[in-house]
Design an enzyme around this catalytic site. Structure first.
Site, PDB file in Angstrom:
ATOM      1  N   GLY A   1       0.851  -1.197   0.000  1.00  0.00           N
ATOM      2  CA  GLY A   1       0.000   0.000   0.000  1.00  0.00           C
ATOM      3  C   GLY A   1       0.877   1.233   0.000  1.00  0.00           C
ATOM      4  O   GLY A   1       2.058   1.181  -0.376  1.00  0.00           O
TER       5      GLY A   1
ATOM      6  N   ILE B   1       2.301   2.887   2.419  1.00  0.00           N
ATOM      7  CA  ILE B   1       3.520   2.822   3.241  1.00  0.00           C
ATOM      8  C   ILE B   1       4.528   1.863   2.627  1.00  0.00           C
ATOM      9  O   ILE B   1       5.727   2.161   2.564  1.00  0.00           O
ATOM     10  CB  ILE B   1       3.193   2.441   4.709  1.00  0.00           C
ATOM     11  CG1 ILE B   1       2.208   3.428   5.316  1.00  0.00           C
ATOM     12  CG2 ILE B   1       4.475   2.389   5.545  1.00  0.00           C
ATOM     13  CD1 ILE B   1       1.686   3.052   6.714  1.00  0.00           C
TER      14      ILE B   1
ATOM     15  N   ARG C   1      -2.300  -9.211  -1.156  1.00  0.00           N
ATOM     16  CA  ARG C   1      -3.446 -10.042  -1.536  1.00  0.00           C
ATOM     17  C   ARG C   1      -3.603 -10.093  -3.055  1.00  0.00           C
ATOM     18  O   ARG C   1      -3.891 -11.118  -3.627  1.00  0.00           O
ATOM     19  CB  ARG C   1      -4.719  -9.490  -0.883  1.00  0.00           C
ATOM     20  CG  ARG C   1      -5.494 -10.595  -0.251  1.00  0.00           C
ATOM     21  CD  ARG C   1      -6.603 -10.133   0.647  1.00  0.00           C
ATOM     22  NE  ARG C   1      -6.646  -8.717   0.928  1.00  0.00           N
ATOM     23  CZ  ARG C   1      -7.783  -8.070   1.150  1.00  0.00           C
ATOM     24  NH1 ARG C   1      -8.932  -8.695   1.081  1.00  0.00           N
ATOM     25  NH2 ARG C   1      -7.769  -6.789   1.469  1.00  0.00           N
TER      26      ARG C   1
ATOM     27  N   ARG D   1       1.043  -4.928  12.395  1.00  0.00           N
ATOM     28  CA  ARG D   1       0.335  -5.273  13.623  1.00  0.00           C
ATOM     29  C   ARG D   1       0.946  -6.565  14.158  1.00  0.00           C
ATOM     30  O   ARG D   1       1.320  -7.447  13.369  1.00  0.00           O
ATOM     31  CB  ARG D   1      -1.156  -5.516  13.342  1.00  0.00           C
ATOM     32  CG  ARG D   1      -1.974  -4.269  13.129  1.00  0.00           C
ATOM     33  CD  ARG D   1      -2.147  -3.468  14.426  1.00  0.00           C
ATOM     34  NE  ARG D   1      -2.948  -2.278  14.261  1.00  0.00           N
ATOM     35  CZ  ARG D   1      -2.464  -1.059  14.013  1.00  0.00           C
ATOM     36  NH1 ARG D   1      -1.166  -0.848  13.881  1.00  0.00           N
ATOM     37  NH2 ARG D   1      -3.276  -0.023  13.905  1.00  0.00           N
TER      38      ARG D   1
ATOM     39  N   ASP E   1       8.141  -3.275  15.823  1.00  0.00           N
ATOM     40  CA  ASP E   1       7.475  -2.088  16.366  1.00  0.00           C
ATOM     41  C   ASP E   1       6.139  -2.472  16.992  1.00  0.00           C
ATOM     42  O   ASP E   1       5.539  -1.666  17.700  1.00  0.00           O
ATOM     43  CB  ASP E   1       7.239  -1.081  15.221  1.00  0.00           C
ATOM     44  CG  ASP E   1       6.627   0.227  15.696  1.00  0.00           C
ATOM     45  OD1 ASP E   1       7.117   0.771  16.711  1.00  0.00           O
ATOM     46  OD2 ASP E   1       5.660   0.702  15.075  1.00  0.00           O
TER      47      ASP E   1
ATOM     48  N   GLU F   1       0.280  -5.750  23.405  1.00  0.00           N
ATOM     49  CA  GLU F   1       0.759  -4.404  23.687  1.00  0.00           C
ATOM     50  C   GLU F   1      -0.056  -3.853  24.856  1.00  0.00           C
ATOM     51  O   GLU F   1      -1.268  -4.029  24.865  1.00  0.00           O
ATOM     52  CB  GLU F   1       0.587  -3.513  22.459  1.00  0.00           C
ATOM     53  CG  GLU F   1       1.472  -3.997  21.308  1.00  0.00           C
ATOM     54  CD  GLU F   1       1.341  -3.150  20.060  1.00  0.00           C
ATOM     55  OE1 GLU F   1       0.808  -2.016  20.130  1.00  0.00           O
ATOM     56  OE2 GLU F   1       1.762  -3.621  19.002  1.00  0.00           O
TER      57      GLU F   1
ATOM     58  N   HIS G   1       5.770   0.520  19.508  1.00  0.00           N
ATOM     59  CA  HIS G   1       4.696   0.894  18.565  1.00  0.00           C
ATOM     60  C   HIS G   1       4.647   2.409  18.333  1.00  0.00           C
ATOM     61  O   HIS G   1       3.786   3.095  18.885  1.00  0.00           O
ATOM     62  CB  HIS G   1       3.330   0.376  19.065  1.00  0.00           C
ATOM     63  CG  HIS G   1       2.264   0.446  18.002  1.00  0.00           C
ATOM     64  ND1 HIS G   1       1.121  -0.316  18.012  1.00  0.00           N
ATOM     65  CD2 HIS G   1       2.177   1.195  16.873  1.00  0.00           C
ATOM     66  CE1 HIS G   1       0.379  -0.031  16.957  1.00  0.00           C
ATOM     67  NE2 HIS G   1       1.003   0.884  16.249  1.00  0.00           N
TER      68      HIS G   1
ATOM     69  N   GLY H   1       5.594   4.007  14.834  1.00  0.00           N
ATOM     70  CA  GLY H   1       5.959   4.389  13.471  1.00  0.00           C
ATOM     71  C   GLY H   1       5.595   5.835  13.171  1.00  0.00           C
ATOM     72  O   GLY H   1       6.329   6.546  12.486  1.00  0.00           O
TER      73      GLY H   1
HETATM   74  C1  8YV Z   1      -0.377   4.680  15.887  1.00  0.00           C
HETATM   75  C2  8YV Z   1      -0.963   3.002  14.065  1.00  0.00           C
HETATM   76  O1  8YV Z   1       0.542   4.058  16.731  1.00  0.00           O
HETATM   77  O2  8YV Z   1      -1.929   4.237  12.327  1.00  0.00           O
HETATM   78  C3  8YV Z   1      -1.903   3.193  12.938  1.00  0.00           C
HETATM   79  O3  8YV Z   1      -2.650   2.258  12.642  1.00  0.00           O
HETATM   80  O4  8YV Z   1      -0.818   1.954  14.552  1.00  0.00           O
HETATM   81  C4  8YV Z   1      -0.144   4.157  14.541  1.00  0.00           C
HETATM   82  O5  8YV Z   1      -0.062   5.211  13.669  1.00  0.00           O
HETATM   83  C5  8YV Z   1      -1.679   4.669  16.545  1.00  0.00           C
HETATM   84  O6  8YV Z   1      -2.719   4.944  15.732  1.00  0.00           O
HETATM   85  C6  8YV Z   1      -1.653   5.670  17.679  1.00  0.00           C
HETATM   86  O7  8YV Z   1      -2.804   5.659  18.388  1.00  0.00           O
END
Ligand code: 8YV
Length: 313
Positions: free
Chosen positions: A153, A155, A175, A232, A256, A261, A279, A281
């Protein structure tokens, strides 16, 4: 004019909270000691939810909010949002794509270099004062190595763009093969891992990708391969990963995200072939600020009767 009532599911920055409080009657769910009493009093008054990707909008929450119109989520992950209920009840959902893409890609490269060049381990070696006693062992080169991206995607593509400056040949599995991406496509995650020195995981979380990176994928990555997960925790079979790391069946992992978590499996702490990151990014002042603004702009658009800026779907 009375302010619309908005429920926050978890903490936001002080600036975000202050800005939200100017325009809305804000309720902070995590501060409610008696949630049943809170929902009985305020549930029907709540018109929108400001949430974070990891907290989402789960069925139990939506069930307490009969008149909620919109969910404005901070982040791009959608795995914790109950879309069937949102769809059935006409609840709109927005998220924050775009503004965090480059940031997550930056952290991915940092994690790749971190595990290949053993940056935290070398730093610990320095702090222990061991340099005077001898040299740090040789590490692994990153540039020129094969990068496999699981998920292509926005990223994934930003990571691939950065990989070009490290002369890393990129291939991917997702996919579906993309018509707008020229990188070689592998039909399975195992095939991708077999053809990668660094396997970066950046697929969406959720049931469709749960444990996509399993023991077979790790075996295919092999003892010289590094796993980097910025997606994730659920995407990786963590038991299989821990076993592979303990047995040196893969060279290392930079992570990450995790299954539990923030109380992660303690077995990670005993490993010298991992880089662990909490976590984050998107967790820079700049990007989190932009994400918070987009959460607010989407809420504002909704309450102004305008189309959401970044709706899901
Ligand atoms: C954040 C994320 O850590 O965008 C996401 O799905 O996992 C991260 O950008 C998260 O949303 C912070 O609450």
């Amino acid at each position: 004019m009375t302010k619309p009532v908005v429920l926050m599911t978890g903490p936001f920055s002080e600036e975000d909270v202050a800005a939200l409080e100017r325009d809305y009657e804000i309720h902070k769910l995590w501060e409610q000691k008696d949630q049943a009493a809170f929902f009985a009093q305020h549930g029907p008054r709540i018109r929108a939810i400001a949430t974070r990707a990891e907290l989402g909008a789960r069925p139990e929450l939506l069930a307490q909010l009969p008149n909620v119109e919109m969910v404005s989520s901070f982040g791009v992950g959608l795995d914790a949002i109950d879309f069937p209920t949102c769809k059935a009840r006409g609840i709109k959902v927005s998220y924050t794509p775009g503004v965090l893409t480059e940031e997550v890609a930056d952290l991915t490269i940092a994690l790749m270099l971190g595990i290949a060049r053993q940056l935290p381990q070398a730093d610990a070696f320095m702090r222990r004062g061991e340099w005077v006693k001898g040299h740090y062992p040789l590490v692994t080169r990153m540039y020129g190595k094969r990068l496999g991206i699981l998920g292509m995607g926005q990223i994934g593509q930003a990571i691939a763009k950065r990989a070009a400056s490290f002369s890393m040949p990129v291939s991917y599995h997702a996919r579906h093969q993309r018509s707008d991406v020229a990188f070689p496509y592998h039909a399975t995650a195992v095939d991708l891992a077999r053809n990668s020195d660094f396997l970066v995981v950046i697929v969406p979380g959720g049931a469709a990708t749960e444990k996509l990176v399993n023991a077979d994928v790790l075996t295919a990555l092999g003892p010289k391969g590094f796993l980097v997960n910025v997606a994730r925790g659920s995407v990786v079979d963590e038991e299989a990963l821990l076993t592979s790391l303990e047995n040196k069946a893969i060279a290392g992992a930079a992570l990450d995200v995790f299954w539990n978590e923030r109380d992660i499996n303690r077995r990670f702490f005993a490993l010298d072939n991992v880089v662990l990151h909490p976590h984050g990014g998107s967790a820079t002042v700049e990007t989190r600020g932009a994400m918070g603004k987009l959460v607010r702009d989407n809420l504002a658009a909704h309450f102004a009767g305008k189309p959401l800026l970044t709706p899901v779907g």
